[in-house]
Scaffold this active site. Sequence first.
Site, short mmCIF file in Angstrom:
data_model
loop_
_atom_site.label_atom_id
_atom_site.label_comp_id
_atom_site.label_asym_id
_atom_site.label_seq_id
_atom_site.Cartn_x
_atom_site.Cartn_y
_atom_site.Cartn_z
CE LYS A 25 0.52 -18.99 32.68
NZ LYS A 25 0.38 -17.68 33.34
CG ASP A 34 -2.22 -14.38 32.82
OD1 ASP A 34 -3.16 -14.74 33.53
OD2 ASP A 34 -1.18 -15.05 32.68
#
Length: 275
Positions: free
Chosen positions: A70, A106
């Site tokens: 990520k 997220d």
Amino acid sequence: MAELVASVKICCLIGDPVEHSLSPLIHNAAYKALGINYSYITLQVKDIERAIETIRAQGIRGASVTTPHKVDVLKYLDRLDPPAEAIGAVNTIVNDNGILTGYNTDGDAALKALEEVTDLGGKKVVLVGSGGAALAIAAALKENNVNLIILNRTEAKARQLAKRVNAEDYGGLERLSLVASADILINATTVGMAPGTRETIVPQEFLHDRLTVFDIVYNPRETRLLREAKERGCAVVYGYKMLLYQAAQQFELFTGHPTPLEVMESTLTKALGGG
Ligand SMILES: NC(=O)c1ccc[n+]([C@@H]2O[C@H](COP(=O)([O-])OP(=O)(O)OC[C@H]3O[C@@H](n4cnc5c(N)ncnc54)[C@H](OP(=O)(O)O)[C@@H]3O)[C@@H](O)[C@H]2O)c1
């Protein structure tokens, strides 16, 4: 036949490990429900630079990005959306004719799940954890005028995160008794996740009936923390909702179609054994 294959748009999950991910199941169920010519596959990726080259060269339409890539992936992308830039982590890539844009969905997804159950403005929030997910959630919470306290097993990481997002307070897990005077508790650690389902990060004695408890762990669907929170009369937010909403946002970025949310949700809860 070759044309038929060429017309399928491919999306993928890149990470390591990827074999237990529920993303292929929920994305493919949504494609099927809308009858659109997309397919979602998993790619176990060790070399992120090569994976990004492949996505670009092969015209893969979009990618979900998971651990451990990520952060590393950022340097291979052409553009970033503001949350990804602020957080320094990407969980979604969209390929527009070779131009790769990184997104981070997220934080938005977590807030959406939380706001279904409680308002945020002016609330005292204890966020436990200081890893990647905690960072995305903390940054999103601070956009919403909350009083944020970050606690973590490794206190130095809580301090770092608190400084980064401008949180009101931070500390180690010995300060978990602060939950007793909080409005919202969020578990963003791995504690309680299968196979450690007998574990909980917060002793039940600190939970009370004015508290909303959000456990971002989604496997099992109902963690020990959420079970004990319900016993104490707390409102609860399930981690699978965050997973669902971030997948829904990815679906819309990849396909341009509104997400068939009910299909995704029923596929997900069935896979998690939640009915
Ligand atoms: N629902 C969703 O959509 C969603 C999205 C993302 C992640 N998640 C879940 O969120 C969890 C965290 O993910 P992440 O990517 O943020 O992981 P991460 O970056 O590895 O961070 C892990 C966090 O858990 C803490 N931790 C680990 N073991 C612990 C223990 N025994 N006692 C106390 N704290 C412990 C770590 O504390 P230290 O700093 O002290 O090591 C750290 O704060 C995972 O379960 C993941 O599956 C859910």
